[in-house]
Write an enzyme that holds these catalytic residues in place. Sequence first.
Site, mmCIF file in Angstrom:
data_model
loop_
_atom_site.group_PDB
_atom_site.id
_atom_site.type_symbol
_atom_site.label_atom_id
_atom_site.label_comp_id
_atom_site.label_asym_id
_atom_site.label_seq_id
_atom_site.Cartn_x
_atom_site.Cartn_y
_atom_site.Cartn_z
ATOM 1 N N ALA A 6 -2.844 -19.655 -55.643
ATOM 2 C CA ALA A 6 -3.266 -20.977 -55.207
ATOM 3 C C ALA A 6 -4.786 -21.055 -55.344
ATOM 4 O O ALA A 6 -5.474 -20.030 -55.329
ATOM 5 C CB ALA A 6 -2.862 -21.195 -53.760
ATOM 6 N N GLU A 38 4.755 -16.027 -57.091
ATOM 7 C CA GLU A 38 5.763 -16.938 -56.534
ATOM 8 C C GLU A 38 6.364 -17.823 -57.624
ATOM 9 O O GLU A 38 7.574 -18.085 -57.643
ATOM 10 C CB GLU A 38 5.126 -17.763 -55.404
ATOM 11 C CG GLU A 38 4.799 -16.872 -54.199
ATOM 12 C CD GLU A 38 3.882 -17.524 -53.178
ATOM 13 O OE1 GLU A 38 2.822 -18.055 -53.573
ATOM 14 O OE2 GLU A 38 4.225 -17.499 -51.985
ATOM 15 N N GLU A 72 -2.463 -12.420 -50.123
ATOM 16 C CA GLU A 72 -2.730 -13.359 -49.013
ATOM 17 C C GLU A 72 -3.235 -12.673 -47.755
ATOM 18 O O GLU A 72 -4.091 -13.207 -47.049
ATOM 19 C CB GLU A 72 -1.453 -14.166 -48.686
ATOM 20 C CG GLU A 72 -1.040 -15.152 -49.762
ATOM 21 C CD GLU A 72 -0.173 -14.544 -50.858
ATOM 22 O OE1 GLU A 72 0.012 -13.299 -50.857
ATOM 23 O OE2 GLU A 72 0.323 -15.295 -51.709
HETATM 24 N N1 CAA Z 1 -8.538 -19.778 -56.789
HETATM 25 C C1 CAA Z 1 -9.651 -20.364 -57.253
HETATM 26 N N2 CAA Z 1 -10.391 -19.856 -58.240
HETATM 27 C C2 CAA Z 1 -9.980 -18.694 -58.781
HETATM 28 C C3 CAA Z 1 -8.831 -18.021 -58.343
HETATM 29 C C4 CAA Z 1 -8.087 -18.608 -57.297
HETATM 30 N N3 CAA Z 1 -6.952 -18.064 -56.838
HETATM 31 N N4 CAA Z 1 -8.694 -16.881 -59.055
HETATM 32 C C5 CAA Z 1 -9.729 -16.851 -59.919
HETATM 33 N N5 CAA Z 1 -10.509 -17.948 -59.760
HETATM 34 C C6 CAA Z 1 -11.732 -18.293 -60.485
HETATM 35 C C7 CAA Z 1 -12.922 -17.483 -59.999
HETATM 36 O O1 CAA Z 1 -13.460 -18.040 -58.817
HETATM 37 C C8 CAA Z 1 -13.846 -17.585 -61.175
HETATM 38 O O2 CAA Z 1 -14.450 -18.849 -61.142
HETATM 39 P P1 CAA Z 1 -16.055 -18.991 -61.435
HETATM 40 O O3 CAA Z 1 -16.188 -18.626 -62.886
HETATM 41 O O4 CAA Z 1 -16.314 -20.441 -61.153
HETATM 42 O O5 CAA Z 1 -16.731 -18.036 -60.539
HETATM 43 C C9 CAA Z 1 -12.885 -17.574 -62.366
HETATM 44 O O6 CAA Z 1 -11.600 -17.939 -61.839
HETATM 45 C C10 CAA Z 1 -12.726 -16.199 -62.989
HETATM 46 O O7 CAA Z 1 -12.380 -15.290 -61.962
HETATM 47 P P2 CAA Z 1 -13.180 -13.918 -61.704
HETATM 48 O O8 CAA Z 1 -14.601 -14.039 -62.108
HETATM 49 O O9 CAA Z 1 -12.907 -13.499 -60.297
HETATM 50 O O10 CAA Z 1 -12.407 -12.952 -62.741
HETATM 51 P P3 CAA Z 1 -12.207 -11.382 -62.639
HETATM 52 O O11 CAA Z 1 -11.664 -10.950 -63.938
HETATM 53 O O12 CAA Z 1 -13.443 -10.728 -62.135
HETATM 54 O O13 CAA Z 1 -11.068 -11.195 -61.493
HETATM 55 C C11 CAA Z 1 -8.999 -11.705 -60.369
HETATM 56 C C12 CAA Z 1 -9.784 -11.689 -61.700
HETATM 57 C C13 CAA Z 1 -8.758 -10.252 -59.895
HETATM 58 C C14 CAA Z 1 -7.673 -12.389 -60.608
HETATM 59 C C15 CAA Z 1 -9.832 -12.454 -59.299
HETATM 60 O O14 CAA Z 1 -10.234 -13.707 -59.837
HETATM 61 C C16 CAA Z 1 -9.099 -12.721 -58.038
HETATM 62 O O15 CAA Z 1 -8.955 -11.829 -57.214
HETATM 63 N N6 CAA Z 1 -8.609 -13.976 -57.837
HETATM 64 C C17 CAA Z 1 -7.978 -14.392 -56.637
HETATM 65 C C18 CAA Z 1 -6.550 -13.861 -56.571
HETATM 66 C C19 CAA Z 1 -5.880 -14.244 -55.246
HETATM 67 O O16 CAA Z 1 -6.296 -13.850 -54.186
HETATM 68 N N7 CAA Z 1 -4.783 -15.027 -55.356
HETATM 69 C C20 CAA Z 1 -4.018 -15.452 -54.239
HETATM 70 C C21 CAA Z 1 -4.464 -16.773 -53.736
HETATM 71 S S1 CAA Z 1 -3.662 -17.216 -52.246
HETATM 72 C C22 CAA Z 1 -2.124 -17.732 -52.751
HETATM 73 O O17 CAA Z 1 -1.813 -17.815 -53.904
HETATM 74 C C23 CAA Z 1 -1.207 -18.082 -51.634
HETATM 75 C C24 CAA Z 1 0.125 -18.573 -52.007
HETATM 76 O O18 CAA Z 1 1.117 -18.094 -51.498
HETATM 77 C C25 CAA Z 1 0.290 -19.689 -52.901
#
Ligand code: CAA
Length: 258
Positions: free
Chosen positions: A63, A111, A131
């Site tokens: 998300a 999911e 999460e």
């Molecule tokens: N939401 C919003 N933006 C996100 C995102 C997310 N879930 N995942 C990645 N992005 C964005 C980053 O903020 C970044 O944006 P900017 O360039 O503007 O800074 C861009 O995508 C690229 O991401 P990274 O620079 O972080 O890329 P990376 O290769 O260093 O890391 C990653 C990749 C490990 C996937 C890392 O981006 C990450 O940990 N993302 C979040 C993953 C996460 O926690 N997902 C769960 C969300 S909660 C959920 O989904 C609940 C549910 O049940 C629905």
Amino acid sequence: MDYVKFSRDGEIVTITIDNEKALNALNAQALREIIEAAGMVDANTDRCVVITGAGKKSFVAGADIKEMKDITTEEGRELAILGNACMRAVETIPVPTIAAVNGYALGGGGELACACDIRVGGENAVFGQPEMGIGITPLFGGTQRLPRVIGVGKAKEIIYSGLRIKADEAMRIGLLNAVYPIDELMERAYEMAKRIAANSPIGVREAKASINEGMQVGIEDAMQIEIGHAAVCFGTDDQHAAMNAFVEKRKLDKFMNR
Ligand code: CAA
């Protein structure tokens, strides 16, 4: 649609989550667009749907954390309602769905993959429910479908600990059906889609409905569900044509879906 692409090649539909700069993270508009795309699948003419993410790095990175970071309890409930409706819309697409997991499938990405019937992954596929690490619980069906796909014990470990599951481990625990080099992933997903598409559309549709409905109830009720779906196949033109072809030792050219 801004975040989702819908395309059709013959009998195979592709739905692509297309927000590559955010690693295909799902904002509320993307969730609504996935519901719209799911509704565009036509059970009369479409035989299989492949769902993937844009690019070669991420299926869906969850998300949209930026969009939800300041929302209230009530807004969180609304997001969970929307996310659950979205995944249910995918799950109830009447024809089989294949998630082609081209990289990160975190949170809402896992999911979405679990709402599909079959999951195939690139060697770079990474699953996880992060999460717990950001102060929330899975809210697009993760606490419900992940245990149904891989079993309760492993699902609890993944959800409670935020464990990352790489492609080979995902395959070992039944989260992925197959793993391919990332450059072959789509081709292999379409091969699988075409194998499904070559089979009786009525049989495949009824089998999907029977499995999905039967998984929600006890075995006695599930047997009645199977009986109902099985009966629907008999007396169809396709059943007659295919069984006559077998008895007459000839190949059936094509199912007619009637
Ligand atoms: N939401 C919003 N933006 C996100 C995102 C997310 N879930 N995942 C990645 N992005 C964005 C980053 O903020 C970044 O944006 P900017 O360039 O503007 O800074 C861009 O995508 C690229 O991401 P990274 O620079 O972080 O890329 P990376 O290769 O260093 O890391 C990653 C990749 C490990 C996937 C890392 O981006 C990450 O940990 N993302 C979040 C993953 C996460 O926690 N997902 C769960 C969300 S909660 C959920 O989904 C609940 C549910 O049940 C629905």
